[in-house]
Design a protein around this motif. Structure first.
Motif, short mmCIF file in Angstrom:
data_model
loop_
_atom_site.label_atom_id
_atom_site.label_comp_id
_atom_site.label_asym_id
_atom_site.label_seq_id
_atom_site.Cartn_x
_atom_site.Cartn_y
_atom_site.Cartn_z
N ALA A 138 0.83 -1.21 0.00
CA ALA A 138 0.00 0.00 0.00
C ALA A 138 0.86 1.26 0.00
O ALA A 138 0.41 2.33 -0.44
CB ALA A 138 -0.92 -0.01 1.22
N GLU A 139 2.12 1.16 0.46
CA GLU A 139 3.01 2.32 0.49
C GLU A 139 3.31 2.84 -0.91
O GLU A 139 3.69 4.01 -1.08
CB GLU A 139 4.31 1.96 1.20
CG GLU A 139 4.21 1.88 2.71
CD GLU A 139 3.49 0.64 3.19
OE1 GLU A 139 3.32 -0.31 2.38
OE2 GLU A 139 3.07 0.60 4.37
N MET A 140 3.14 1.99 -1.92
CA MET A 140 3.40 2.43 -3.29
C MET A 140 2.40 3.48 -3.77
O MET A 140 2.65 4.16 -4.77
CB MET A 140 3.36 1.22 -4.23
CG MET A 140 4.52 0.26 -4.06
SD MET A 140 6.10 0.94 -4.63
CE MET A 140 5.84 0.95 -6.41
N PHE A 141 1.30 3.64 -3.07
CA PHE A 141 0.29 4.62 -3.47
C PHE A 141 0.58 6.01 -2.90
O PHE A 141 -0.14 6.96 -3.17
CB PHE A 141 -1.10 4.14 -3.01
CG PHE A 141 -1.60 2.97 -3.80
CD1 PHE A 141 -2.53 3.14 -4.82
CD2 PHE A 141 -1.12 1.69 -3.55
CE1 PHE A 141 -2.99 2.06 -5.56
CE2 PHE A 141 -1.57 0.61 -4.30
CZ PHE A 141 -2.51 0.79 -5.31
N ASP A 142 1.66 6.12 -2.13
CA ASP A 142 2.11 7.40 -1.60
C ASP A 142 3.40 7.78 -2.33
O ASP A 142 4.37 7.02 -2.30
CB ASP A 142 2.35 7.29 -0.09
CG ASP A 142 2.83 8.59 0.53
OD1 ASP A 142 4.04 8.90 0.39
OD2 ASP A 142 2.02 9.27 1.18
#
Length: 290
Positions: A138-142
């Protein structure tokens, strides 16, 4: 009813004709003799004779212990042992290629991502598995977190190209389709889930400075919460990474993905949004090292 009463030899029954009765307040074995040889037909209590069974048991335990120590010493060899090795292109992958070997390929971390992988096929597989987890998180969406991940896992010669491509892919349109805010953040009252879990890895090509690794994965993605129009779903896919040996570690130079292999789904009841959110928040991910 007491245990003694249930089995017919409690003190209240007054029975003395069983072969395992109470004598002097303790249970002791009494041997029945033929009539006429012992008065009431019973001998006095005596301790059973010692046999060689206890000695055999002790010897058996010692043998098993020695065998276990020998096995552990065989499996705990160095990186060039039978379980690992550089394994060039001539080594055909099989099910044993993803078995634990006892070799520790990871020496440290680059931020939250494992680093310092062994310079062999085993280390390449471990690197590809860890990088698959990071690139599917999910960190890839930041934007800021995505750049940090790319700097940690992508080869320096390829990082700029990855960054440009992914900045275009993680667009407002993608965020909207997933139910996120325009900047990729999660709306209040929801939990965004994006998690990749490797099932197995194999090396399809390798040399001293390059390795191609396939990572079979399952993954979760979606928005958990009451009223979500994008519930969390699962998927199966295979990631292929070409890795380069750069500055003493494996780094990804290319990354591609295809669907499957996917197993037949079972009729398992779908969990509620709260259950899914609780599971993801309660169960942490893994660092994959072999």
């Amino acid at each position: 009813m007491s245990l003694g009463d249930e089995n017919g030899y409690g003190s209240g029954s007054g029975r003395t004709d069983d072969g395992y009765s109470t004598i002097g307040g303790t249970r002791q074995t009494r041997t029945r003799l033929p009539d006429g040889e012992g008065g009431d037909g019973y001998t006095t209590p005596r301790r059973p004779a010692r046999s060689s069974r206890s000695l055999v048991t002790v010897v058996g335990v010692v043998v098993l212990l020695i065998a276990a120590i020998a096995f552990a010493n065989m499996g705990g060899g160095g990186k060039n042992g039978s379980g690992g090795g550089s394994g060039g292109a001539g080594n055909k992958p099989d099910s044993s290629s993803t078995a634990a070997t006892g070799t520790k390929p990871v020496d440290g971390k680059n931020g939250a991502i494992a680093s310092g992988f062994a310079h062999d096929d085993q280390g390449a597989q471990s690197a590809a598995a860890n990088y698959s987890v990071a690139l599917g998180s999910a960190e890839m969406f930041d934007k800021a977190k995505r750049d940090s991940i790319l700097n940690a896992v992508i080869a320096p010669s390829a990082v700029d190209g990855f960054r440009t491509t992914l900045d275009q892919a993680y667009s407002t349109g993608l965020f909207k389709n997933l139910g996120l805010n325009d900047d990729g953040s999660t709306p209040a009252g929801f939990t965004f889930i994006s998690r990749t879990t490797p099932i197995g890895t194999k090396v399809t090509k390798s040399s001293a400075g390059h390795a191609t690794v396939e990572v079979w994965c399952t993954g979760l993605i979606g928005l958990a919460g009451e009223g979500s129009t994008n519930p969390v779903t699962d998927g199966w896919f295979t990631i292929t990474m070409e890795l380069e040996w750069v500055n003493g570690d494996w780094k990804a130079a290319t990354h591609s993905q295809k669907d499957g292999p996917a197993p037949v789904g079972r009729d398992t009841r779908a969990s509620s949004a709260d259950e899914i959110a609780g599971a993801v928040n309660g169960f942490g991910g893994f660092t994959y090292a072999r």
